[in-house]
Design a protein around this motif. Structure first.
Motif, PDB file in Angstrom:
ATOM      1  N   VAL A  94      12.298  84.467   8.588  1.00  0.00           N
ATOM      2  CA  VAL A  94      10.486  84.757   9.426  1.00  0.00           C
ATOM      3  C   VAL A  94       9.696  83.445   9.198  1.00  0.00           C
ATOM      4  O   VAL A  94       9.909  82.003   7.940  1.00  0.00           O
ATOM      5  N   LEU A  95       9.466  83.169  10.557  1.00  0.00           N
ATOM      6  CA  LEU A  95       8.832  81.403  10.448  1.00  0.00           C
ATOM      7  C   LEU A  95       7.215  81.600  11.056  1.00  0.00           C
ATOM      8  O   LEU A  95       6.516  82.564  11.549  1.00  0.00           O
ATOM      9  N   SER A  96       6.101  81.411  10.696  1.00  0.00           N
ATOM     10  CA  SER A  96       4.423  81.299  10.537  1.00  0.00           C
ATOM     11  C   SER A  96       4.180  80.243  10.113  1.00  0.00           C
ATOM     12  O   SER A  96       4.218  79.473   9.354  1.00  0.00           O
ATOM     13  N   VAL A  97       3.220  79.973  10.648  1.00  0.00           N
ATOM     14  CA  VAL A  97       1.811  78.363  10.316  1.00  0.00           C
ATOM     15  C   VAL A  97       1.592  78.527   9.512  1.00  0.00           C
ATOM     16  O   VAL A  97       0.645  80.486   9.742  1.00  0.00           O
ATOM     17  N   PRO A  98       1.303  78.122   8.432  1.00  0.00           N
ATOM     18  CA  PRO A  98       0.866  78.671   7.207  1.00  0.00           C
ATOM     19  C   PRO A  98      -0.497  78.377   7.089  1.00  0.00           C
ATOM     20  O   PRO A  98      -1.230  77.306   8.074  1.00  0.00           O
ATOM     21  N   PHE A  99      -1.374  79.458   7.003  1.00  0.00           N
ATOM     22  CA  PHE A  99      -3.636  79.245   7.225  1.00  0.00           C
ATOM     23  C   PHE A  99      -3.719  78.887   5.429  1.00  0.00           C
ATOM     24  O   PHE A  99      -3.534  79.712   4.334  1.00  0.00           O
ATOM     25  N   GLU A 100      -4.411  78.153   4.226  1.00  0.00           N
ATOM     26  CA  GLU A 100      -4.658  77.211   3.681  1.00  0.00           C
ATOM     27  C   GLU A 100      -6.057  76.551   3.342  1.00  0.00           C
ATOM     28  O   GLU A 100      -5.871  75.799   2.485  1.00  0.00           O
ATOM     29  N   PRO A 101      -7.102  77.090   3.716  1.00  0.00           N
ATOM     30  CA  PRO A 101      -7.141  77.853   4.215  1.00  0.00           C
ATOM     31  C   PRO A 101      -7.401  78.327   5.865  1.00  0.00           C
ATOM     32  O   PRO A 101      -7.142  79.146   6.497  1.00  0.00           O
ATOM     33  N   ALA A 102      -7.438  76.700   6.341  1.00  0.00           N
ATOM     34  CA  ALA A 102      -7.341  76.454   7.786  1.00  0.00           C
ATOM     35  C   ALA A 102      -5.792  76.145   8.304  1.00  0.00           C
ATOM     36  O   ALA A 102      -5.093  75.819   7.061  1.00  0.00           O
ATOM     37  N   GLU A 103      -5.790  76.211   9.748  1.00  0.00           N
ATOM     38  CA  GLU A 103      -4.227  76.085   9.914  1.00  0.00           C
ATOM     39  C   GLU A 103      -4.060  74.987   9.487  1.00  0.00           C
ATOM     40  O   GLU A 103      -4.270  73.776   9.744  1.00  0.00           O
ATOM     41  N   ALA A 104      -2.349  74.405   9.736  1.00  0.00           N
ATOM     42  CA  ALA A 104      -1.418  73.402   9.602  1.00  0.00           C
ATOM     43  C   ALA A 104      -2.142  72.609   9.908  1.00  0.00           C
ATOM     44  O   ALA A 104      -1.534  73.123  11.151  1.00  0.00           O
ATOM     45  N   PRO A 105      -2.369  71.103   9.945  1.00  0.00           N
ATOM     46  CA  PRO A 105      -2.311  70.801  11.036  1.00  0.00           C
ATOM     47  C   PRO A 105      -1.499  69.728  11.735  1.00  0.00           C
ATOM     48  O   PRO A 105      -0.211  70.299  11.684  1.00  0.00           O
ATOM     49  N   VAL A 106      -1.655  69.142  13.261  1.00  0.00           N
ATOM     50  CA  VAL A 106      -0.415  68.875  14.555  1.00  0.00           C
ATOM     51  C   VAL A 106      -0.402  67.627  13.782  1.00  0.00           C
ATOM     52  O   VAL A 106      -2.320  67.242  14.627  1.00  0.00           O
ATOM     53  N   TYR A 107       0.911  66.531  13.880  1.00  0.00           N
ATOM     54  CA  TYR A 107       0.081  65.225  13.425  1.00  0.00           C
ATOM     55  C   TYR A 107       1.482  64.750  14.659  1.00  0.00           C
ATOM     56  O   TYR A 107       2.567  64.694  14.492  1.00  0.00           O
ATOM     57  N   PRO A 108       0.305  64.179  15.432  1.00  0.00           N
ATOM     58  CA  PRO A 108       1.400  63.428  16.636  1.00  0.00           C
ATOM     59  C   PRO A 108       1.784  62.288  16.021  1.00  0.00           C
ATOM     60  O   PRO A 108       2.236  61.696  15.015  1.00  0.00           O
ATOM     61  N   ILE A 109       3.275  61.602  16.870  1.00  0.00           N
ATOM     62  CA  ILE A 109       3.985  60.821  16.399  1.00  0.00           C
ATOM     63  C   ILE A 109       2.910  59.612  16.676  1.00  0.00           C
ATOM     64  O   ILE A 109       2.022  59.343  17.795  1.00  0.00           O
ATOM     65  N   PHE A 110       3.741  58.650  15.974  1.00  0.00           N
ATOM     66  CA  PHE A 110       3.468  57.097  16.140  1.00  0.00           C
ATOM     67  C   PHE A 110       2.956  57.029  17.157  1.00  0.00           C
ATOM     68  O   PHE A 110       4.746  56.223  17.733  1.00  0.00           O
ATOM     69  N   ASP A 111       2.325  55.885  17.889  1.00  0.00           N
ATOM     70  CA  ASP A 111       2.826  55.257  19.996  1.00  0.00           C
ATOM     71  C   ASP A 111       2.900  53.922  19.210  1.00  0.00           C
ATOM     72  O   ASP A 111       1.463  53.134  18.867  1.00  0.00           O
ATOM     73  N   ASP A 112       3.596  53.057  19.196  1.00  0.00           N
ATOM     74  CA  ASP A 112       3.596  51.753  19.118  1.00  0.00           C
ATOM     75  C   ASP A 112       3.217  51.111  20.844  1.00  0.00           C
ATOM     76  O   ASP A 112       3.336  49.942  20.556  1.00  0.00           O
ATOM     77  N   GLY A 113       2.991  51.388  21.363  1.00  0.00           N
ATOM     78  CA  GLY A 113       1.971  50.427  22.975  1.00  0.00           C
ATOM     79  C   GLY A 113       3.494  50.486  23.749  1.00  0.00           C
ATOM     80  O   GLY A 113       3.078  49.966  24.836  1.00  0.00           O
ATOM     81  N   ASP A 114       4.882  50.853  24.121  1.00  0.00           N
ATOM     82  CA  ASP A 114       5.620  50.134  24.871  1.00  0.00           C
ATOM     83  C   ASP A 114       5.276  50.794  25.821  1.00  0.00           C
ATOM     84  O   ASP A 114       4.924  52.519  25.872  1.00  0.00           O
ATOM     85  N   THR A 115       5.560  50.639  27.581  1.00  0.00           N
ATOM     86  CA  THR A 115       5.250  51.600  28.342  1.00  0.00           C
ATOM     87  C   THR A 115       6.828  52.401  28.903  1.00  0.00           C
ATOM     88  O   THR A 115       6.348  53.463  29.299  1.00  0.00           O
ATOM     89  N   LEU A 116       7.776  52.315  28.182  1.00  0.00           N
ATOM     90  CA  LEU A 116       9.071  53.801  28.840  1.00  0.00           C
ATOM     91  C   LEU A 116       7.870  54.382  27.398  1.00  0.00           C
ATOM     92  O   LEU A 116       7.515  55.073  26.612  1.00  0.00           O
ATOM     93  N   PRO A 117       8.463  55.405  28.548  1.00  0.00           N
ATOM     94  CA  PRO A 117       8.241  56.926  28.333  1.00  0.00           C
ATOM     95  C   PRO A 117       8.521  57.709  26.171  1.00  0.00           C
ATOM     96  O   PRO A 117       7.900  58.270  25.775  1.00  0.00           O
ATOM     97  N   ASN A 118      10.101  57.562  25.808  1.00  0.00           N
ATOM     98  CA  ASN A 118      10.427  57.907  25.324  1.00  0.00           C
ATOM     99  C   ASN A 118      10.997  56.491  24.063  1.00  0.00           C
ATOM    100  O   ASN A 118      11.575  55.291  24.381  1.00  0.00           O
ATOM    101  N   TYR A 119      11.032  56.846  22.652  1.00  0.00           N
ATOM    102  CA  TYR A 119      11.988  55.490  21.489  1.00  0.00           C
ATOM    103  C   TYR A 119      13.089  55.561  22.359  1.00  0.00           C
ATOM    104  O   TYR A 119      13.695  56.765  22.587  1.00  0.00           O
ATOM    105  N   PRO A 120      13.772  54.807  21.544  1.00  0.00           N
ATOM    106  CA  PRO A 120      15.205  54.813  21.943  1.00  0.00           C
ATOM    107  C   PRO A 120      15.849  55.774  20.667  1.00  0.00           C
ATOM    108  O   PRO A 120      15.434  56.201  20.097  1.00  0.00           O
ATOM    109  N   PRO A 121      17.131  56.081  21.063  1.00  0.00           N
ATOM    110  CA  PRO A 121      17.384  57.003  20.103  1.00  0.00           C
ATOM    111  C   PRO A 121      18.201  56.925  18.746  1.00  0.00           C
ATOM    112  O   PRO A 121      17.285  55.503  17.978  1.00  0.00           O
ATOM    113  N   GLY A 122      17.418  58.282  17.978  1.00  0.00           N
ATOM    114  CA  GLY A 122      17.525  58.133  16.581  1.00  0.00           C
ATOM    115  C   GLY A 122      15.019  58.189  15.806  1.00  0.00           C
ATOM    116  O   GLY A 122      14.666  58.756  17.217  1.00  0.00           O
ATOM    117  N   GLY A 123      14.870  57.698  15.139  1.00  0.00           N
ATOM    118  CA  GLY A 123      13.789  57.753  14.984  1.00  0.00           C
ATOM    119  C   GLY A 123      12.929  57.002  14.920  1.00  0.00           C
ATOM    120  O   GLY A 123      13.336  56.030  16.016  1.00  0.00           O
TER     121      GLY A 123
END
Length: 314
Positions: A94-123
């Motif tokens: 079973v999976l769920s998003v925890p509320f403690e007391p608010a919904e767990a935040p969503v964190y966006p990825i760091f944007d390095d400013g490159d014009t390409l839409p994707n990062y190279p393979p890997g992190g």
């Protein structure tokens, strides 16, 4: 005078032999009946005690499963290949998003400013390393947490091995290089991370499974550093534990599969689960079931309202 003596003799006369035998027979019948009734009542009581022990354990299991499964899909819409409620034979997750007391935040990825839409393979900082932006200057994930990595419509699970503050606005996660976690796709493998559409969010996971060697039912809501569930025993003497997912169409399947040609078993159509288990008593009684342990079958059907609610929000 003779009349008085005759009366005295009649008054002193005792029971005849026939009367004594009849009285003894009636008394023995009464005693035998009372003894048989007492023995039957005692055996019934002992039988009830053994069976009640099994029922008590089953009630605890049923309540625990119902409580956890009801949380499936909280704040998380399922996809054909990634459902909040999963089953694979003798395992339920079973999976769920925890509320403690608010919904767990969503964190966006760091944007390095490159014009390409994707990062190279890997992190962004290594094969198992990604930098994310803080929310309101903070973050609430830590080592040992399970998070959902969202890249567009693709989902993967990550088990965090370390989380480090990177200064103003950023934090860095390291994660286990596993391809499966909680019976779902994990890691990034050959997945390309989008610079504008990649996020993580902390999840709460619960798993039930049967230990085949010890015949114990296990429950876990945390993972070991290896990715395996780290659980506790909630029932013993579990002879069988099987699960089948119930879908919107009413069909039942042992698991969901959004990649095959069958459209009735997609992950976003999971509506509930049916679980059957056989539990054997921990002890036996010579007066019950021929001295053998008692085994009983139980079945539970749970349909979390969250699954239908989140599906209807789409």
């Amino acid at each position: 005078m003779r009349t008085g003596l005759a009366s005295l003799r009649r008054a002193r006369r005792g029971f005849t032999l026939a009367e004594v035998l009849i009285s003894m027979t009636i008394g023995m019948v009464v005693i035998a009946s009372a003894t048989a009734f007492s023995l039957s009542s005692w055996q019934t009581r002992r039988s009830w005690t053994v069976r009640e022990g099994v029922d008590r354990g089953a009630r605890f299991v049923g309540l625990s499963i119902a409580r956890d499964v009801q949380e499936a899909g909280i704040a998380m819409v399922g996809t054909p290949v990634f459902s909040a409620l999963g089953a694979t034979g003798d395992t339920v997750s079973v999976l769920s998003v925890p509320f403690e007391p608010a919904e767990a935040p969503v964190y966006p990825i760091f944007d390095d400013g490159d014009t390409l839409p994707n990062y190279p393979p890997g992190g962004t900082c290594g094969a198992t390393c990604i930098d994310f932006k803080k929310v309101d200057g903070a973050y609430d994930v830590k080592a040992g947490d399970l998070v959902r990595l969202q890249v567009g419509t693709t989902r993967r699970l990550l088990l965090l091995t370390s989380v480090a503050n990177q200064g103003t606005g950023l934090f860095r996660i390291q994660f286990l290089p596993a391809t499966r976690l909680v019976n779902r796709d994990a890691g990034i493998d050959n997945l390309l991370l989008s610079r504008s559409g990649t996020t993580i969010q902390r999840l709460h996971a619960v798993m039930y499974w049967r230990n085949l060697s010890t015949k114990e039912l296990m429950r876990a809501e945390r993972l070991k550093s290896t990715g395996a569930p780290d659980g506790d025993v909630i029932a013993t003497g579990v002879q069988a534990f099987t699960s089948r997912l119930v879908f919107v169409s009413g069909a039942e399947h042992p698991t969901y599969d959004g990649l095959d040609a069958d459209t009735t078993n997609d992950g976003n159509d999971v509506m509930g689960v049916r679980i059957r288990t056989q539990i054997k008593s921990d002890r036996s009684d010579p007066a019950v079931n021929g001295g053998n342990p008692v085994s009983r079958w139980y079945e539970w059907r749970v349909a979390p309202r969250n699954l239908l609610y989140e599906k209807n929000k789409m």
